[in-house]
Design an enzyme around this catalytic site. Structure first.
Site, PDB file in Angstrom:
ATOM      1  N   SER A  22       0.830  -1.198   0.000  1.00  0.00           N
ATOM      2  CA  SER A  22       0.000   0.000   0.000  1.00  0.00           C
ATOM      3  C   SER A  22       0.869   1.254   0.000  1.00  0.00           C
ATOM      4  CB  SER A  22      -0.934   0.012   1.225  1.00  0.00           C
ATOM      5  OG  SER A  22      -0.188  -0.111   2.425  1.00  0.00           O
ATOM      6  N   SER A 276     -13.860  22.717 -29.646  1.00  0.00           N
ATOM      7  CA  SER A 276     -13.966  21.430 -30.332  1.00  0.00           C
ATOM      8  C   SER A 276     -12.817  21.322 -31.318  1.00  0.00           C
ATOM      9  CB  SER A 276     -15.299  21.356 -31.069  1.00  0.00           C
ATOM     10  OG  SER A 276     -15.225  20.411 -32.111  1.00  0.00           O
ATOM     11  N   LYS A 282     -17.565  25.996 -31.457  1.00  0.00           N
ATOM     12  CA  LYS A 282     -17.950  25.438 -30.172  1.00  0.00           C
ATOM     13  C   LYS A 282     -17.210  26.055 -28.991  1.00  0.00           C
ATOM     14  CE  LYS A 282     -20.387  22.545 -29.298  1.00  0.00           C
ATOM     15  NZ  LYS A 282     -20.328  21.083 -29.348  1.00  0.00           N
ATOM     16  N   GLU A 289     -19.338  20.064 -16.846  1.00  0.00           N
ATOM     17  CA  GLU A 289     -19.627  18.672 -17.229  1.00  0.00           C
ATOM     18  C   GLU A 289     -18.764  17.688 -16.449  1.00  0.00           C
ATOM     19  OE1 GLU A 289     -20.300  18.155 -21.715  1.00  0.00           O
ATOM     20  OE2 GLU A 289     -19.200  20.025 -21.537  1.00  0.00           O
ATOM     21  N   GLN A 321      -7.419  -2.249   4.113  1.00  0.00           N
ATOM     22  CA  GLN A 321      -6.393  -1.460   3.427  1.00  0.00           C
ATOM     23  C   GLN A 321      -6.965  -0.757   2.191  1.00  0.00           C
ATOM     24  OE1 GLN A 321      -2.272  -2.893   3.221  1.00  0.00           O
ATOM     25  NE2 GLN A 321      -2.511  -2.985   1.010  1.00  0.00           N
TER      26      GLN A 321
HETATM   27  N1  ARG Z   1      -1.384  -1.239   5.311  1.00  0.00           N
HETATM   28  C1  ARG Z   1      -2.336  -1.681   6.300  1.00  0.00           C
HETATM   29  C2  ARG Z   1      -3.659  -0.965   6.083  1.00  0.00           C
HETATM   30  O1  ARG Z   1      -3.651  -0.017   5.386  1.00  0.00           O
HETATM   31  C3  ARG Z   1      -1.842  -1.355   7.664  1.00  0.00           C
HETATM   32  C4  ARG Z   1      -2.300  -2.302   8.701  1.00  0.00           C
HETATM   33  C5  ARG Z   1      -1.739  -3.631   8.430  1.00  0.00           C
HETATM   34  N2  ARG Z   1      -2.030  -4.546   9.447  1.00  0.00           N
HETATM   35  C6  ARG Z   1      -1.823  -5.861   9.309  1.00  0.00           C
HETATM   36  N3  ARG Z   1      -2.120  -6.604  10.300  1.00  0.00           N
HETATM   37  N4  ARG Z   1      -1.339  -6.352   8.196  1.00  0.00           N
HETATM   38  O2  ARG Z   1      -4.683  -1.378   6.586  1.00  0.00           O
END
Ligand code: ARG
Length: 458
Positions: A22, A276, A282, A289, A321
């Site tokens: 993430s 356009s 146009k 929009e 997540q």
């Molecule tokens: N990247 C995780 C989230 O956004 C953080 C928490 C992760 N916790 C775990 N037990 N893997 O939720």
């Protein structure tokens, strides 16, 4: 080796790491993650859980990490998954065993719950300020033409005459409720979850109230399971943003209609329109929009968040997540709209002549005739019927309502007097709606005064 390496004999596969990471989106939480960790270690030292000197060096190193991130001098690696592990790893790389003490009495589950709440407090403050600017732009635009009249519509059919300012101020009301919803959401999310640990709290003697005060929360969370599992503050936020999106979408639709050739009521600034590639004549209202279109994303973000939380067993599940991209997307979308829309409103030119011309359709004043009959003692339903018959008569004879002599009008409205012939002046029609909330000149000026003082204008 991962931070949980003890129990494992293999790192995640490369494709698993890609699914899992993430960091590509939660890196934007870095400042709030660091603020949370600084408060946490300060508390750990106060409680004698880690040495004071360790807390000091961790706090200093966290500041250095923050600076490195801001200077672009920080390496992100998918293998380190998220912002929390990046920062902890950087601490350990710099401080060794001392850095490894930061995560005492903490889980990423309560950490991420903390970070996102800290982050949202700031973003909500920006959004409510942005909504204020939007309201100001509408109020000022309304005030600049506070006597311009145009037809009001129901079912997109000519209904009754209203002031242009009255129409714009309707949106000021909507955006005010949007602002209140955000402030209300902020109130409920301003609860400190750290100390909930993974789900059950901690065996270590932490002082949650201290961290709460350090970070400016209203109170600590009462239930550790709720605190790590719950995302209803995110659902509330996305719901408030989706409702705002619906409001902007409706304003956009009004503007799109108004700047069409058929209406011709307004002209948007060139900087807010596009041309356009094919048709040289146009000028398209793209900002309106796109804002209308972006409402679809905001609704989608809300539905995704609701669906995400539905059916999740307590407590934390990795599904959660997925909350961040939806939250960020909605926040970014609304921030963008809040940047572009107020200047578009401020620079919007209006064609008072076109509005006035459309407002002079005498049919818009049919209700005024019926209400005049009520003043003369005719029951409203009968009055409605007589004026309806008059409208039918005019249609059948191809006459405008205001082009019929009194004697002829009296065939369908026997009670009609000379005065009825003067009811077709749109300015009079507006002026007579002089009750609180009505579109009368005096009442709209009252609304403008209210908003000027509320928004601290001039
Ligand atoms: N990247 C995780 C989230 O956004 C953080 C928490 C992760 N916790 C775990 N037990 N893997 O939720």
């Amino acid at each position: 080796m991962t931070l949980w390496g003890g129990r494992f004999s293999a790192d995640p596969r490369e494709d698993v790491a890609l699914l899992s990471e993430s960091i590509s989106f939660d890196k934007r939480l870095y400042a709030h993650d660091i603020a949370g960790s600084k408060a946490h270690v300060k508390m750990l030292a106060k409680q004698g859980i880690i040495p004071a000197a360790t807390a000091d060096s961790i706090r200093e190193e966290l500041d250095r990490i923050r600076k490195r991130i801001e200077d672009g001098d920080f390496e992100y690696r998918v293998a380190l998954e998220d912002i929390h592990m990046h920062i902890e790893s950087a601490l350990i790389a710099a401080l060794g065993a001392e850095g490894a003490r930061v995560h005492s009495a903490r889980s990423r589950n309560d950490q991420v719950a903390l970070d996102i709440r800290l982050y949202l407090r700031d973003r909500i403050d920006d959004l409510t300020a942005g909504l204020r600017e939007f309201q100001k732009a509408l109020v000022q635009r309304a005030a600049a033409d506070d006597d311009a009249i145009l037809p009001g519509f129901t079912h997109l059919q000519h209904a009754q005459v209203v002031l242009f300012a009255h129409h714009l101020l309707a949106y000021v009301e909507m955006f005010d409720r949007d602002r209140e919803r955000l402030l209300d959401c902020r109130k409920r999310l301003n609860v400190m979850p750290l100390g909930s640990g993974a789900l059950a709290g901690s065996t270590l003697p932490i002082d949650r109230e201290f961290v709460c005060a350090e970070l400016g929360f209203d109170r600590v969370s009462r239930n550790s399971m709720d605190a790590v599992a719950d995302r209803d503050f995110a659902i509330e936020l996305l719901s408030a943003l989706a409702i705002f999106g619906v409001h902007v979408s409706r304003l956009s639709e009004d503007l799109i209609l108004w700047c069409s050739q058929e209406f011709g009521f307004v002209e948007l600034g060139d900087a807010f329109c596009t041309g356009s590639s094919l048709m040289p004549q146009k000028k398209n209202p793209d900002v309106a929009e796109l804002s209308r279109g972006k409402c679809a994303r905001l609704c989608g973000d809300l539905v995704a968040m609701l669906t995400l939380c539905k059916g999740l067993p307590l407590t934390y599940n990795r599904d959660l997540q997925e909350d961040k991209e939806r939250i960020f997307d909605a926040l970014d979308t609304v921030s963008m709209i809040l940047k572009v829309y107020p200047p578009m409103i401020a620079t919007m030119a209006i064609r008072r002549d076109r509005m006035r011309e459309a407002a002079s359709d005498p049919a818009l004043m049919a209700t005024d005739l019926a209400e005049k009959l009520v003043e003369l003692g005719v029951p409203f339903r009968d009055a409605h019927h007589r004026v309806g018959a008059f409208v039918k008569y005019c249609r059948e004879h191809g006459k405008a309502l205001d082009a019929v002599p009194l004697a002829e009008m009296q065939q369908t409205i026997p009670e009609a007097t000379e005065e009825f012939l003067s009811l077709f002046v749109p300015e009079n029609s507006v002026a007579k709606r002089d009750i609180t909330g009505g579109t009368g000149y005096r009442q709209v000026r009252r609304q403008l005064d209210f908003w000027r003082s509320e928004l601290e204008l001039d």
